[in-house]
Scaffold this motif. Structure first.
Motif, PDB file in Angstrom:
ATOM      1  N   UNK A 179      -5.459  -4.141  -2.705  1.00 54.33           N
ATOM      2  CA  UNK A 179      -6.051  -4.251  -4.033  1.00 54.33           C
ATOM      3  C   UNK A 179      -6.687  -2.932  -4.471  1.00 54.33           C
ATOM      4  N   UNK A 180      -7.342  -2.244  -3.540  1.00 57.01           N
ATOM      5  CA  UNK A 180      -7.902  -0.930  -3.866  1.00 57.01           C
ATOM      6  C   UNK A 180      -6.786   0.061  -4.173  1.00 57.01           C
ATOM      7  N   UNK A 181      -5.737   0.055  -3.342  1.00 57.33           N
ATOM      8  CA  UNK A 181      -4.627   0.992  -3.539  1.00 57.33           C
ATOM      9  C   UNK A 181      -3.940   0.741  -4.876  1.00 57.33           C
ATOM     10  N   UNK A 182      -3.756  -0.530  -5.238  1.00 59.43           N
ATOM     11  CA  UNK A 182      -3.084  -0.835  -6.503  1.00 59.43           C
ATOM     12  C   UNK A 182      -3.963  -0.462  -7.702  1.00 59.43           C
ATOM     13  N   UNK A 183      -5.266  -0.744  -7.610  1.00 63.11           N
ATOM     14  CA  UNK A 183      -6.174  -0.393  -8.695  1.00 63.11           C
ATOM     15  C   UNK A 183      -6.141   1.108  -8.968  1.00 63.11           C
ATOM     16  N   UNK A 184      -6.178   1.915  -7.914  1.00 65.58           N
ATOM     17  CA  UNK A 184      -6.217   3.360  -8.090  1.00 65.58           C
ATOM     18  C   UNK A 184      -4.845   3.917  -8.447  1.00 65.58           C
ATOM     19  N   UNK A 185      -3.783   3.249  -8.017  1.00 71.67           N
ATOM     20  CA  UNK A 185      -2.434   3.619  -8.445  1.00 71.67           C
ATOM     21  C   UNK A 185      -2.330   3.473  -9.968  1.00 71.67           C
ATOM     22  N   UNK A 186      -2.808   2.345 -10.497  1.00 69.66           N
ATOM     23  CA  UNK A 186      -2.758   2.118 -11.943  1.00 69.66           C
ATOM     24  C   UNK A 186      -3.569   3.173 -12.682  1.00 69.66           C
ATOM     25  N   UNK A 187      -4.740   3.502 -12.149  1.00 69.10           N
ATOM     26  CA  UNK A 187      -5.558   4.530 -12.783  1.00 69.10           C
ATOM     27  C   UNK A 187      -4.825   5.872 -12.800  1.00 69.10           C
ATOM     28  N   UNK A 188      -4.295   6.291 -11.646  1.00 66.93           N
ATOM     29  CA  UNK A 188      -3.632   7.599 -11.569  1.00 66.93           C
ATOM     30  C   UNK A 188      -2.390   7.659 -12.446  1.00 66.93           C
ATOM     31  N   UNK A 189      -1.755   6.504 -12.674  1.00 68.15           N
ATOM     32  CA  UNK A 189      -0.540   6.464 -13.480  1.00 68.15           C
ATOM     33  C   UNK A 189      -0.815   5.961 -14.899  1.00 68.15           C
ATOM     34  N   UNK A 190      -2.057   6.050 -15.324  1.00 66.80           N
ATOM     35  CA  UNK A 190      -2.436   5.749 -16.703  1.00 66.80           C
ATOM     36  C   UNK A 190      -2.128   4.313 -17.096  1.00 66.80           C
ATOM     37  N   UNK A 191      -2.332   3.404 -16.156  1.00 66.50           N
ATOM     38  CA  UNK A 191      -2.255   1.968 -16.412  1.00 66.50           C
ATOM     39  C   UNK A 191      -0.899   1.531 -16.968  1.00 66.50           C
ATOM     40  N   UNK A 192       0.123   1.496 -16.124  1.00 64.07           N
ATOM     41  CA  UNK A 192       1.426   1.004 -16.584  1.00 64.07           C
ATOM     42  C   UNK A 192       1.317  -0.428 -17.099  1.00 64.07           C
ATOM     43  N   UNK A 193       2.253  -0.787 -17.960  1.00 60.03           N
ATOM     44  CA  UNK A 193       2.343  -2.132 -18.556  1.00 60.03           C
ATOM     45  C   UNK A 193       1.232  -2.434 -19.557  1.00 60.03           C
ATOM     46  N   UNK A 194       0.556  -1.401 -20.025  1.00 55.74           N
ATOM     47  CA  UNK A 194      -0.507  -1.635 -21.012  1.00 55.74           C
ATOM     48  C   UNK A 194       0.079  -1.763 -22.412  1.00 55.74           C
ATOM     49  N   UNK A 195      -0.442  -2.693 -23.149  1.00 50.97           N
ATOM     50  CA  UNK A 195      -0.065  -2.829 -24.552  1.00 50.97           C
ATOM     51  C   UNK A 195      -1.267  -2.440 -25.414  1.00 50.97           C
ATOM     52  N   UNK A 196      -1.020  -1.584 -26.363  1.00 57.19           N
ATOM     53  CA  UNK A 196      -2.117  -1.130 -27.221  1.00 57.19           C
ATOM     54  C   UNK A 196      -2.726  -2.297 -27.991  1.00 57.19           C
ATOM     55  N   UNK A 197      -4.029  -2.245 -28.131  1.00 50.40           N
ATOM     56  CA  UNK A 197      -4.698  -3.251 -28.928  1.00 50.40           C
ATOM     57  C   UNK A 197      -4.363  -3.059 -30.406  1.00 50.40           C
ATOM     58  N   UNK A 227       0.841  -1.199   0.000  1.00 46.67           N
ATOM     59  CA  UNK A 227       0.000   0.000   0.000  1.00 46.67           C
ATOM     60  C   UNK A 227       0.874   1.246   0.000  1.00 46.67           C
ATOM     61  N   UNK A 228       1.971   1.212   0.766  1.00 46.79           N
ATOM     62  CA  UNK A 228       2.849   2.378   0.849  1.00 46.79           C
ATOM     63  C   UNK A 228       3.424   2.739  -0.518  1.00 46.79           C
ATOM     64  N   UNK A 229       3.774   1.743  -1.311  1.00 42.98           N
ATOM     65  CA  UNK A 229       4.321   2.008  -2.637  1.00 42.98           C
ATOM     66  C   UNK A 229       3.255   2.546  -3.592  1.00 42.98           C
ATOM     67  N   UNK A 230       2.010   2.230  -3.334  1.00 40.38           N
ATOM     68  CA  UNK A 230       0.913   2.701  -4.195  1.00 40.38           C
ATOM     69  C   UNK A 230       0.514   4.138  -3.895  1.00 40.38           C
ATOM     70  N   UNK A 231       0.794   4.605  -2.695  1.00 42.85           N
ATOM     71  CA  UNK A 231       0.237   5.882  -2.242  1.00 42.85           C
ATOM     72  C   UNK A 231       1.310   6.958  -2.202  1.00 42.85           C
ATOM     73  N   UNK A 232       1.178   7.958  -3.070  1.00 39.36           N
ATOM     74  CA  UNK A 232       2.116   9.084  -3.090  1.00 39.36           C
ATOM     75  C   UNK A 232       1.489  10.336  -2.481  1.00 39.36           C
ATOM     76  N   UNK A 233       0.448  10.156  -1.679  1.00 42.44           N
ATOM     77  CA  UNK A 233      -0.308  11.311  -1.190  1.00 42.44           C
ATOM     78  C   UNK A 233       0.529  12.240  -0.333  1.00 42.44           C
ATOM     79  N   UNK A 234       1.265  11.677   0.620  1.00 45.33           N
ATOM     80  CA  UNK A 234       1.912  12.522   1.617  1.00 45.33           C
ATOM     81  C   UNK A 234       3.337  12.881   1.247  1.00 45.33           C
ATOM     82  N   UNK A 235       3.977  12.107   0.421  1.00 45.83           N
ATOM     83  CA  UNK A 235       5.322  12.453  -0.022  1.00 45.83           C
ATOM     84  C   UNK A 235       6.308  12.444   1.126  1.00 45.83           C
TER      85      UNK A 235
END
Length: 393
Positions: A78-96, A16-24
């Protein structure tokens, strides 16, 4: 080398700590501006994302424990990781490799109906407003009204792409209907859109709709999706007013008590600017009860030193264990400083205690006139350290 670079994949966070950049690095700073946390890139998408968290419309809310459970609660990775991916534009995505058909944009231009129901967007906007039974029980329209770059429950709905997002944002008719769809859903939840800046307030029907919203918790998953879609289609600034309203209703007015966890665990973390998340979490922390069970605050500052210098690592943590009594060596030093008068010298007249919010230490004066007093001061520091240990972020 080209093959190596082509096969490189972003290493996903594992805590969770790695997913959350809120407090810096500065947990309580009030920066006037903050970097966008989205990391938007044309080369990312949800197709290759781990589906453990899944689309929020599909997931089950983390409501197994109530706030009263206090130390037993913990944040959902799981919530933290899901929202981390959203905020970071879904890393590891391959275009269709499929041709971009702009299905979402064409739907909002009223050129194609949503599948599988065969309903056009204009019909939804004009005939469904106020039809709360239909909005509640139909589960296929939400993915079409609020598209994302991730797959939802309706597999007939198409994921957004970066190219389609750009085209959508430059099409006035699509944007007008999108805001009308947002207003439609707000009315369903008992909220009204006040202006083009995204400010919101209670709607005239708020009492009835809030009661329904408090009981029908699958709508919290829809709200998460709506917030994400707002950010994808150019309305990032609309998120904070809605999240702030829900926090106020849930924490201050007790009109939406069942929403507390979803608002803090999901809604806040759809917001891309860390500074905005911090402001919302500080507001929530002021009103959250019980205060010691608030999990979303800044991490405690670790300080070294002697007796009472922080107390964060040995104070009462999630286990509820109190701080240990002084060691024999510490007690001996206390007795030596007492002297024949039996009074502890000035070096022990004040003990540094951590502030409840994990900020700068405060001085607790006059806490002891003997070794027993010193022990009491240590235990008090440990007890107050309990708040720090339960808030990992």
């Amino acid at each position: 080398m080209g093959n190596l670079l082509g096969s490189w994949r972003f290493k996903e966070p594992s805590t969770v700590e790695e997913c959350d950049s809120t407090w810096g690095s500065d947990s309580e700073s009030d920066e006037p501006a903050a970097e966008d946390d989205s990391g938007t890139s044309d080369s990312v998408s949800p197709a290759e994302s781990d589906r453990a968290a899944g689309d929020p419309e599909d997931a089950s809310p983390q409501l197994t424990e109530s706030p009263e459970s206090g130390p037993k609660m913990k944040r959902s990775f799981y919530a933290a990781r899901d929202l981390y991916k959203y905020r970071h534009s879904y890393p590891n995505y391959r275009k269709t490799r499929l041709p971009n058909e702009y299905r979402n944009l064409r739907f909002y231009l009223n050129k194609i109906p949503l599948v599988p129901d065969g309903i056009y967007v204009e019909e939804i906007l004009t005939k469904w407003r106020g039809d709360y039974d239909k909005l509640e029980h139909n589960h296929t329209y939400i993915q079409w009204l609020f598209p994302l770059r991730e797959q939802g429950l309706n597999f007939y709905a198409h994921e957004l792409t970066q190219e389609e997002i750009k085209e959508f944002q430059s099409t006035r008719e699509a944007k007008r209907r999108f805001l009308a769809a947002y207003s439609l859903m707000l009315d369903f939840y008992g909220v009204k859109l006040l202006d083009k800046s995204g400010n919101v307030a209670r709607a005239p029907n708020w009492q009835e709709r809030f009661q329904h919203l408090n009981e029908s918790q699958h709508n919290y998953l829809r709200i998460t999706r709506i917030l994400k879609s707002l950010g994808e289609l150019g309305y990032e600034a609309f998120k904070a007013p809605l999240v702030r309203l829900f926090l106020e209703e849930a924490l201050c007015h007790n009109t939406l008590p069942n929403m507390q966890h979803s608002a803090l665990e999901y809604f806040v973390y759809t917001i891309r600017l860390p500074a905005t998340r911090r402001r919302l979490l500080r507001y929530a922390r002021q009103h959250y009860r019980p205060a010691h069970a608030f999990l979303w605050g800044p991490p405690p500052k670790r300080r070294g030193g002697g007796v009472g210098a922080g107390g964060s690592s040995e104070g009462a943590g999630s286990s509820g264990i109190r701080a240990p009594a002084p060691t024999p060596e510490q007690q001996r030093r206390g007795e030596e400083s007492t002297g024949s008068s039996g009074m502890i010298g000035s070096s022990h007249d004040a003990v540094t205690c951590p502030d409840l919010d994990g900020e700068e230490p405060k001085v607790c004066a006059g806490l002891g006139s003997s070794a027993a007093g010193l022990e009491g001061a240590l235990m008090m520091a440990g007890a107050r350290g309990e708040h720090n240990e339960i808030v990992p972020l």
